[in-house]
Design a protein around this motif. Structure first.
Motif, PDB file in Angstrom:
ATOM      1  N   GLY A   1       7.346  38.482  36.518  1.00 46.70           N
ATOM      2  CA  GLY A   1       8.070  39.164  35.448  1.00 46.70           C
ATOM      3  C   GLY A   1       7.728  38.561  34.101  1.00 46.70           C
ATOM      4  N   SER A   2       8.743  38.336  33.278  1.00 45.05           N
ATOM      5  CA  SER A   2       8.461  37.750  31.955  1.00 45.05           C
ATOM      6  C   SER A   2       8.694  36.247  31.968  1.00 45.05           C
ATOM      7  CB  SER A   2       9.328  38.427  30.892  1.00 45.05           C
ATOM      8  OG  SER A   2      10.651  38.429  31.312  1.00 45.05           O
ATOM      9  N   GLN A   3       8.709  35.648  33.164  1.00 41.58           N
ATOM     10  CA  GLN A   3       9.066  34.232  33.252  1.00 41.58           C
ATOM     11  C   GLN A   3       7.898  33.254  33.123  1.00 41.58           C
ATOM     12  OE1 GLN A   3      12.907  32.594  35.249  1.00 41.58           O
ATOM     13  NE2 GLN A   3      11.358  32.876  36.816  1.00 41.58           N
ATOM     14  N   HIS A   4       7.112  33.097  34.189  1.00 42.76           N
ATOM     15  CA  HIS A   4       6.081  32.044  34.192  1.00 42.76           C
ATOM     16  C   HIS A   4       4.703  32.600  34.555  1.00 42.76           C
ATOM     17  CE1 HIS A   4       8.922  28.785  33.779  1.00 42.76           C
ATOM     18  NE2 HIS A   4       9.625  29.217  34.795  1.00 42.76           N
ATOM     19  N   HIS A   5       3.677  31.938  34.026  1.00 36.87           N
ATOM     20  CA  HIS A   5       2.288  32.250  34.387  1.00 36.87           C
ATOM     21  C   HIS A   5       1.517  30.930  34.253  1.00 36.87           C
ATOM     22  CE1 HIS A   5      -1.364  34.289  35.044  1.00 36.87           C
ATOM     23  NE2 HIS A   5      -1.318  35.225  34.123  1.00 36.87           N
ATOM     24  N   PRO A   6       1.797  30.006  35.207  1.00 38.81           N
ATOM     25  CA  PRO A   6       1.318  28.630  35.032  1.00 38.81           C
ATOM     26  C   PRO A   6      -0.191  28.473  34.949  1.00 38.81           C
ATOM     27  CG  PRO A   6       2.225  28.953  37.241  1.00 38.81           C
ATOM     28  CD  PRO A   6       2.594  30.167  36.440  1.00 38.81           C
ATOM     29  N   SER A   7      -0.952  29.213  35.763  1.00 39.93           N
ATOM     30  CA  SER A   7      -2.406  28.987  35.738  1.00 39.93           C
ATOM     31  C   SER A   7      -2.996  29.514  34.434  1.00 39.93           C
ATOM     32  CB  SER A   7      -3.097  29.621  36.957  1.00 39.93           C
ATOM     33  OG  SER A   7      -3.066  31.034  36.888  1.00 39.93           O
ATOM     34  N   GLN A   8      -2.348  30.516  33.831  1.00 37.69           N
ATOM     35  CA  GLN A   8      -2.797  31.004  32.520  1.00 37.69           C
ATOM     36  C   GLN A   8      -2.573  29.914  31.464  1.00 37.69           C
ATOM     37  OE1 GLN A   8      -4.178  34.203  31.705  1.00 37.69           O
ATOM     38  NE2 GLN A   8      -4.628  33.192  29.766  1.00 37.69           N
TER      39      GLN A   8
ATOM     40  N   ALA B   1       6.447  38.211  26.842  1.00 36.90           N
ATOM     41  CA  ALA B   1       5.128  37.770  27.337  1.00 36.90           C
ATOM     42  C   ALA B   1       5.257  36.416  28.044  1.00 36.90           C
ATOM     43  CB  ALA B   1       4.124  37.682  26.193  1.00 36.90           C
ATOM     44  N   ARG B   2       5.071  36.447  29.361  1.00 36.26           N
ATOM     45  CA  ARG B   2       5.164  35.208  30.152  1.00 36.26           C
ATOM     46  C   ARG B   2       4.049  34.242  29.763  1.00 36.26           C
ATOM     47  NH1 ARG B   2       4.026  38.984  35.254  1.00 36.26           N
ATOM     48  NH2 ARG B   2       1.858  39.526  34.808  1.00 36.26           N
ATOM     49  N   SER B   3       2.926  34.806  29.298  1.00 38.28           N
ATOM     50  CA  SER B   3       1.819  33.926  28.907  1.00 38.28           C
ATOM     51  C   SER B   3       2.200  33.115  27.660  1.00 38.28           C
ATOM     52  CB  SER B   3       0.551  34.743  28.658  1.00 38.28           C
ATOM     53  OG  SER B   3       0.836  35.799  27.780  1.00 38.28           O
ATOM     54  N   ALA B   4       2.915  33.732  26.721  1.00 36.75           N
ATOM     55  CA  ALA B   4       3.335  33.014  25.508  1.00 36.75           C
ATOM     56  C   ALA B   4       4.358  31.932  25.869  1.00 36.75           C
ATOM     57  CB  ALA B   4       3.920  33.985  24.485  1.00 36.75           C
TER      58      ALA B   4
ATOM     59  N   PRO C   1      -4.497  36.109  25.981  1.00 33.08           N
ATOM     60  CA  PRO C   1      -4.674  36.135  27.446  1.00 33.08           C
ATOM     61  C   PRO C   1      -5.331  37.426  27.920  1.00 33.08           C
ATOM     62  CG  PRO C   1      -2.364  36.525  26.892  1.00 33.08           C
ATOM     63  CD  PRO C   1      -3.079  36.200  25.591  1.00 33.08           C
ATOM     64  N   LEU C   2      -5.323  38.457  27.079  1.00 30.56           N
ATOM     65  CA  LEU C   2      -5.838  39.791  27.418  1.00 30.56           C
ATOM     66  C   LEU C   2      -5.024  40.385  28.578  1.00 30.56           C
ATOM     67  CD1 LEU C   2      -9.672  39.071  27.078  1.00 30.56           C
ATOM     68  CD2 LEU C   2      -8.168  40.057  25.327  1.00 30.56           C
ATOM     69  N   PRO C   3      -4.881  41.642  28.741  1.00 31.30           N
ATOM     70  CA  PRO C   3      -5.560  42.699  27.991  1.00 31.30           C
ATOM     71  C   PRO C   3      -4.985  42.857  26.578  1.00 31.30           C
ATOM     72  CG  PRO C   3      -3.941  43.665  29.476  1.00 31.30           C
ATOM     73  CD  PRO C   3      -3.944  42.188  29.758  1.00 31.30           C
ATOM     74  N   ARG C   4      -5.825  43.414  25.712  1.00 31.61           N
ATOM     75  CA  ARG C   4      -5.387  43.628  24.333  1.00 31.61           C
ATOM     76  C   ARG C   4      -4.899  45.054  24.132  1.00 31.61           C
ATOM     77  NH1 ARG C   4     -10.900  43.118  20.907  1.00 31.61           N
ATOM     78  NH2 ARG C   4     -12.087  42.690  22.773  1.00 31.61           N
ATOM     79  N   SER C   5      -4.141  45.212  23.074  1.00 28.61           N
ATOM     80  CA  SER C   5      -3.763  46.556  22.648  1.00 28.61           C
ATOM     81  C   SER C   5      -4.156  46.633  21.167  1.00 28.61           C
ATOM     82  CB  SER C   5      -2.275  46.750  22.922  1.00 28.61           C
ATOM     83  OG  SER C   5      -1.879  48.028  22.524  1.00 28.61           O
ATOM     84  N   THR C   6      -3.321  47.237  20.331  1.00 28.14           N
ATOM     85  CA  THR C   6      -3.716  47.415  18.922  1.00 28.14           C
ATOM     86  C   THR C   6      -3.636  46.130  18.096  1.00 28.14           C
ATOM     87  OG1 THR C   6      -1.453  48.055  18.454  1.00 28.14           O
ATOM     88  CG2 THR C   6      -3.021  49.847  18.839  1.00 28.14           C
ATOM     89  N   GLU C   7      -3.008  45.066  18.642  1.00 23.91           N
ATOM     90  CA  GLU C   7      -2.817  43.828  17.849  1.00 23.91           C
ATOM     91  C   GLU C   7      -4.124  43.074  17.625  1.00 23.91           C
ATOM     92  OE1 GLU C   7      -1.894  44.187  20.952  1.00 23.91           O
ATOM     93  OE2 GLU C   7      -3.042  42.627  21.959  1.00 23.91           O
TER      94      GLU C   7
ATOM     95  N   TYR D   1      -2.483  31.810  18.950  1.00 20.83           N
ATOM     96  CA  TYR D   1      -2.338  32.394  20.292  1.00 20.83           C
ATOM     97  C   TYR D   1      -1.627  33.728  20.147  1.00 20.83           C
ATOM     98  CZ  TYR D   1      -1.571  32.511  25.342  1.00 20.83           C
ATOM     99  OH  TYR D   1      -1.610  32.854  26.680  1.00 20.83           O
ATOM    100  N   LEU D   2      -2.320  34.780  20.522  1.00 20.95           N
ATOM    101  CA  LEU D   2      -1.836  36.131  20.265  1.00 20.95           C
ATOM    102  C   LEU D   2      -1.547  36.833  21.598  1.00 20.95           C
ATOM    103  CD1 LEU D   2      -1.628  38.425  18.091  1.00 20.95           C
ATOM    104  CD2 LEU D   2      -4.102  38.684  18.275  1.00 20.95           C
ATOM    105  N   THR D   3      -0.473  37.619  21.624  1.00 24.58           N
ATOM    106  CA  THR D   3      -0.204  38.434  22.834  1.00 24.58           C
ATOM    107  C   THR D   3       0.076  39.878  22.445  1.00 24.58           C
ATOM    108  OG1 THR D   3       2.156  37.837  22.734  1.00 24.58           O
ATOM    109  CG2 THR D   3       0.778  36.579  24.262  1.00 24.58           C
ATOM    110  N   ARG D   4      -0.134  40.774  23.407  1.00 23.26           N
ATOM    111  CA  ARG D   4       0.190  42.189  23.192  1.00 23.26           C
ATOM    112  C   ARG D   4       1.688  42.405  23.424  1.00 23.26           C
ATOM    113  NH1 ARG D   4       1.150  45.166  28.055  1.00 23.26           N
ATOM    114  NH2 ARG D   4       0.907  43.686  29.746  1.00 23.26           N
ATOM    115  N   ILE D   5       2.203  43.498  22.913  1.00 29.16           N
ATOM    116  CA  ILE D   5       3.592  43.844  23.227  1.00 29.16           C
ATOM    117  C   ILE D   5       3.645  44.304  24.680  1.00 29.16           C
ATOM    118  CG2 ILE D   5       5.550  45.315  22.659  1.00 29.16           C
ATOM    119  CD1 ILE D   5       4.659  45.398  19.809  1.00 29.16           C
ATOM    120  N   GLN D   6       4.545  43.703  25.435  1.00 31.23           N
ATOM    121  CA  GLN D   6       4.622  43.961  26.877  1.00 31.23           C
ATOM    122  C   GLN D   6       5.469  45.219  27.123  1.00 31.23           C
ATOM    123  OE1 GLN D   6       3.324  41.024  29.168  1.00 31.23           O
ATOM    124  NE2 GLN D   6       2.247  40.938  27.200  1.00 31.23           N
ATOM    125  N   LYS D   7       4.862  46.336  26.805  1.00 35.72           N
ATOM    126  CA  LYS D   7       5.545  47.632  26.881  1.00 35.72           C
ATOM    127  C   LYS D   7       6.317  47.834  28.196  1.00 35.72           C
ATOM    128  CE  LYS D   7       4.349  52.537  26.635  1.00 35.72           C
ATOM    129  NZ  LYS D   7       3.241  53.499  26.601  1.00 35.72           N
TER     130      LYS D   7
END
Ligand code: NCD
Length: 322
Positions: A142-149, A178-181, A279-285, A238-244
């Motif tokens: 979900g929006s919690q953790h992404h440790p290897s990222q 964004a779990r990556s952020a 972290p990709l994928p990207r959107s318009t940002e 460090y940039l992330t996309r909006i997690q629509k």
């Protein structure tokens, strides 16, 4: 793993004790464990050599959400080390017939030596880890953790900037979902950044639980709403996309979509030597014309996912040195 559950957020272990560990949150790993992972990953950067370290192992990937980089870089990492990979593919498995996460996990533990799991629900990988007798690596819950990222992101900073400490970081984008952020910020708590700016539109500021966690761990950070105020002093953006897909209300997404963008003009005001991660994928940002900027490091970052995950698999499975 069953019978060996470490409390989430615990950081008591300072020795390098990777073997058999579940990888649920980067918070569960000490600085020295992360550094030893980065050292090991360094060995795998560059032209691949045939290796058989994990020739006796089978890695299972179980992705209940879309993924390009995480699933394929774990798969490549496993194959490069001589392991075999089985993939669950939820859309052609008995999950369509109502099979529970419990039962799927019980099958995977019997068929493999390590499970990489991504799931839309927070806590799914932790639940699987509690049930499974083989280690579970959280590929995002979900929006919690992404440790290897987060490990990969810090590894990229270390390789490109030579160090993680003493730098100024700006984390721009969807800091709410964004779990990556969040995971990157959690990872930074293990190091000594000079400063961390968290830049987001009002409605995408980090959730209270994230703020509380970061404060509790003593991370020095400031929240801002304007990138231009801070870009001149930033070493790592460090940039992330909006997690629509994570918005509970589509109207809330409509209100905020397209609200931030990294243009070449803004980038031109950046500090020399700054690197841009995503972290990709990207959107318009992140427009495609930014790719030619010297600071654009996100493709390198994505490619470093293979050596980092090779080191991670080796450490958890205890398959020896390269
Ligand atoms: C991220 C994810 O799935 O959390 N992607 C990835 O793993 N590289 C980021 C995202 O989906 O925006």
């Amino acid at each position: 793993m069953r019978r060996r559950i470490e409390p989430l957020g615990a950081d008591a272990v300072s020795r390098d004790a990777w073997k058999g560990r579940d990888v649920i949150s980067i918070l569960d790993f000490s600085r020295s464990e992360l550094e030893s992972l980065f050292e090991a990953a360094n060995e795998f950067v560059g032209p691949p050599k045939p290796r058989k370290n994990l020739a006796d192992y089978i890695v299972a990937t179980a992705f209940f959400e879309p993924s390009t980089r995480t699933r394929l870089s774990f798969t490549t990492a496993a194959l490069r080390l001589g392991a075999k990979v089985i993939d669950l593919s939820p859309d052609v498995s008995s999950i369509l017939k109502g099979e529970s996460l419990h039962d799927t996990t019980m099958m995977l533990e019997g068929y493999s030596d390590l499970i990489v799991m991504r799931h839309p629900s927070e806590g799914a990988a932790l639940l699987a880890a509690e049930l499974s007798s083989v280690p579970v690596v959280n590929g995002g819950d979900g929006s919690q953790h992404h440790p290897s990222q987060a490990m990969l992101d810090l590894f990229t900073v270390r390789r490109l900037k030579g160090r993680i400490d003493g730098l100024t970081y700006t984390v721009l984008g969807d800091n709410r979902y964004a779990r990556s952020a969040a995971s990157f910020l959690y990872g930074l708590t293990k190091f000594k950044p000079k400063m961390v700016y968290v830049v987001s539109p009002e409605s995408l500021r980090p959730r209270d639980e994230i703020i509380k966690q970061l404060k509790g761990l003593g991370l020095r950070f400031e929240q801002r709403s304007d990138l231009e105020q801070v870009i001149g002093g930033t070493d790592v953006l460090y940039l992330t996309r909006i997690q629509k897909e994570r918005f509970p209300d589509p109207n809330e997404y409509e209100k905020v979509k397209g609200s931030y963008k990294l243009t070449k003009d803004v980038l031109a005001r950046g500090k020399s030597g700054m690197i841009v991660l995503h972290p990709l994928p990207r959107s318009t940002e992140l427009p495609y014309d930014v790719d030619s900027a010297k600071s654009a490091a996100y493709m390198t970052q994505a490619h470093l996912g293979v050596p980092l995950r090779m080191a991670l698999l080796l450490k958890v499975l205890g398959g020896g040195r390269a």
